[in-house]
Design a protein around this motif. Structure first.
Motif, short mmCIF file in Angstrom:
data_model
loop_
_atom_site.label_atom_id
_atom_site.label_comp_id
_atom_site.label_asym_id
_atom_site.label_seq_id
_atom_site.Cartn_x
_atom_site.Cartn_y
_atom_site.Cartn_z
N ASN A 25 0.82 -1.21 0.00
CA ASN A 25 0.00 0.00 0.00
C ASN A 25 0.85 1.26 0.00
OD1 ASN A 25 -2.50 -1.25 -0.06
ND2 ASN A 25 -2.65 -1.40 2.16
N HIS A 26 1.95 1.23 0.70
CA HIS A 26 2.83 2.39 0.77
C HIS A 26 4.16 2.01 0.11
CE1 HIS A 26 0.11 4.58 3.44
NE2 HIS A 26 -0.13 3.42 4.01
N TRP A 27 4.24 2.28 -1.19
CA TRP A 27 5.43 1.93 -1.97
C TRP A 27 6.02 3.21 -2.50
CZ3 TRP A 27 6.12 -0.67 -7.34
CH2 TRP A 27 7.30 -1.42 -7.35
N SER A 28 7.22 3.51 -2.09
CA SER A 28 7.84 4.77 -2.48
C SER A 28 8.49 4.66 -3.85
CB SER A 28 8.89 5.18 -1.44
OG SER A 28 10.02 4.31 -1.51
N LEU A 29 8.75 5.81 -4.44
CA LEU A 29 9.43 5.85 -5.73
C LEU A 29 10.83 5.26 -5.61
CD1 LEU A 29 9.58 6.68 -8.69
CD2 LEU A 29 10.21 8.99 -7.94
N ALA A 30 11.53 5.55 -4.52
CA ALA A 30 12.88 5.00 -4.33
C ALA A 30 12.85 3.48 -4.28
CB ALA A 30 13.50 5.56 -3.05
N ALA A 75 14.49 0.87 -7.05
CA ALA A 75 15.41 -0.19 -6.62
C ALA A 75 14.93 -1.54 -7.15
CB ALA A 75 15.50 -0.21 -5.10
N ALA A 76 13.61 -1.78 -7.13
CA ALA A 76 13.06 -3.02 -7.67
C ALA A 76 13.27 -3.09 -9.17
CB ALA A 76 11.57 -3.12 -7.34
N ALA A 77 13.13 -1.95 -9.86
CA ALA A 77 13.39 -1.92 -11.30
C ALA A 77 14.84 -2.26 -11.61
CB ALA A 77 13.03 -0.55 -11.86
N HIS A 78 15.75 -1.75 -10.79
CA HIS A 78 17.18 -2.04 -10.98
C HIS A 78 17.45 -3.54 -10.82
CE1 HIS A 78 21.48 -1.30 -11.05
NE2 HIS A 78 21.61 -2.00 -9.94
N ARG A 79 16.70 -4.19 -9.94
CA ARG A 79 16.85 -5.65 -9.75
C ARG A 79 16.19 -6.45 -10.86
NH1 ARG A 79 15.46 -3.99 -4.43
NH2 ARG A 79 13.36 -4.83 -4.71
N GLY A 80 15.39 -5.79 -11.69
CA GLY A 80 14.73 -6.49 -12.79
C GLY A 80 13.45 -7.19 -12.40
N ASN A 81 12.80 -6.74 -11.33
CA ASN A 81 11.57 -7.37 -10.87
C ASN A 81 10.38 -6.83 -11.67
OD1 ASN A 81 13.27 -8.44 -8.98
ND2 ASN A 81 12.44 -7.30 -7.24
N THR A 82 9.82 -7.66 -12.52
CA THR A 82 8.72 -7.19 -13.39
C THR A 82 7.66 -8.27 -13.58
OG1 THR A 82 9.87 -7.92 -15.41
CG2 THR A 82 10.23 -5.64 -14.69
N LEU A 83 6.47 -7.82 -13.95
CA LEU A 83 5.38 -8.67 -14.40
C LEU A 83 4.81 -8.05 -15.67
CD1 LEU A 83 3.23 -9.53 -11.22
CD2 LEU A 83 4.63 -11.11 -12.56
#
Length: 348
Positions: free
Chosen positions: A134-139, A143-151
């Protein structure tokens, strides 16, 4: 973005700003950026954005925009495309995501940048499907994008059958009683209920009204609707009492996870577009809805009583009442409902 972008009387036409024959804006080549370029569409009126400043707006690689109209939003997205952003961030709720997907359809086509959703709305159903906190920050998202976490998810696309207007893109489509439920959900929001709790209250209220409503109660009525499988050209099956040219409710989505852990399309949810239809408000079927929704119960006895599930990639829809897409009402008409482009979403 400030209030609704769309007016009920007119299907949004994303081609108004630039003729469809014109070339798409060229996206700049990415030259091995060490720091990604991030374009943010921020809705300051979203539930959890009110009174809060944008995140990381002082960073040179963060482009934060708050467009006030559909035309403004289109131009901002066109500018993002020309600059070749690496990530497109939607800082708002499900309605803001719908607006971006719709206005960006003519800009990005089938080639969208990776999407980041910061769930700041009142329901945030997309966040539940993607497994976002529910509370997901841009930072945290970057960081998740840098790890390659995608759907990968595809939105639904609604377009006029005669091609006279553009398209609308979103994730939850509904007709008939679903439109009444959306109104009830707005009332739940006004009384302070949000996210999955608001969804639960809305479903419960709809079931009570449909079970115990008398003749003339709008929850006991159906909407003139025709659903045609585009592959076969045949009407989708209708069973049970009532008028075969009417349907009590139809709901479509590409989600694979749902609020409250519900399983409206069974335990093994297929990917792609899914459609659930109730032909007529048979009271015992409505009484079973909590079990159907929460545990995925389905069987021939429900099919014979007019409760159906379909897996299809596209249908023709003729409807004489409003339909809902991600919480917004749109007018009656003749439409094509189908899967839109595959979009990569960043997830934790």
């Amino acid at each position: 973005m400030y209030g609704t972008i769309y007016e009920f009387e007119t299907l949004p036409t994303v081609g108004e700003q630039r003729p469809r024959s014109a070339p798409r804006p060229a996206r700049q080549a990415r030259r091995g950026r060490a720091v990604p370029l991030v374009g943010i569409i921020r809705n300051p009126r979203s539930h959890r954005n009110k009174g809060h400043a944008p995140e990381m707006e002082d960073c040179s690689n963060i482009l934060t925009e708050t467009p006030r109209t559909r035309t403004d939003l289109y131009r901002v997205l066109e500018g993002f495309a020309q600059r070749g952003i690496d990530y497109l961030v939607v800082d708002g709720g499900d309605g803001t995501v719908r607006d971006v997907l719709t206005c960006g359809a003519d800009v990005f086509g089938n080639h969208w940048p990776a999407f980041i959703v910061l769930p700041k709305g009142k329901t945030n159903a997309l966040a539940i499907d993607l497994g976002l906190p529910n509370h997901w920050s841009l930072a945290e998202a970057l960081a998740a994008a840098h790890r390659g976490n995608t759907l990968v998810r595809s939105p639904l696309r609604v377009s006029s059958r005669d091609g006279s207007a553009g398209c609308i893109q979103g994730f939850i489509f509904g007709t008939g009683a679903f439109a009444l439920a959306t109104e009830a959900g707005q009332e739940a929001h006004r009384r302070g209920a949000f996210n999955s709790f608001a969804v639960g209250l809305t479903v419960l209220w709809g079931i009570i009204q449909t079970l115990f409503g008398r003749a003339g109660n709008p929850w006991r009525s159906s909407t003139p609707t025709r659903l045609i499988d585009r592959e076969t050209g045949r009407d989708l099956p209708y069973d049970g009492r009532g008028n075969p040219n009417e349907r009590f409710m139809a709901v479509a989505t590409t989600f694979e996870k749902f609020p409250l852990g519900a399983k409206p399309f069974g335990r093994d949810v297929p990917a792609g577009m899914k459609l659930a239809v109730i032909d007529w408000p048979v009271r015992w079927v409505i009484a079973l809805l909590p079990l159907i929704l929460m545990f995925g119960i389905m069987g021939r006895f429900l099919d014979r009583s007019g409760a159906h599930r379909f897996a299809t990639s596209a249908i023709d829809l003729d409807i004489e009442g409003p339909y809902i897409l991600d919480g917004e009402a749109f007018p009656a008409g003749n439409y094509v409902l189908e899967e839109g482009p595959a979009i990569t979403f960043v997830v934790p």
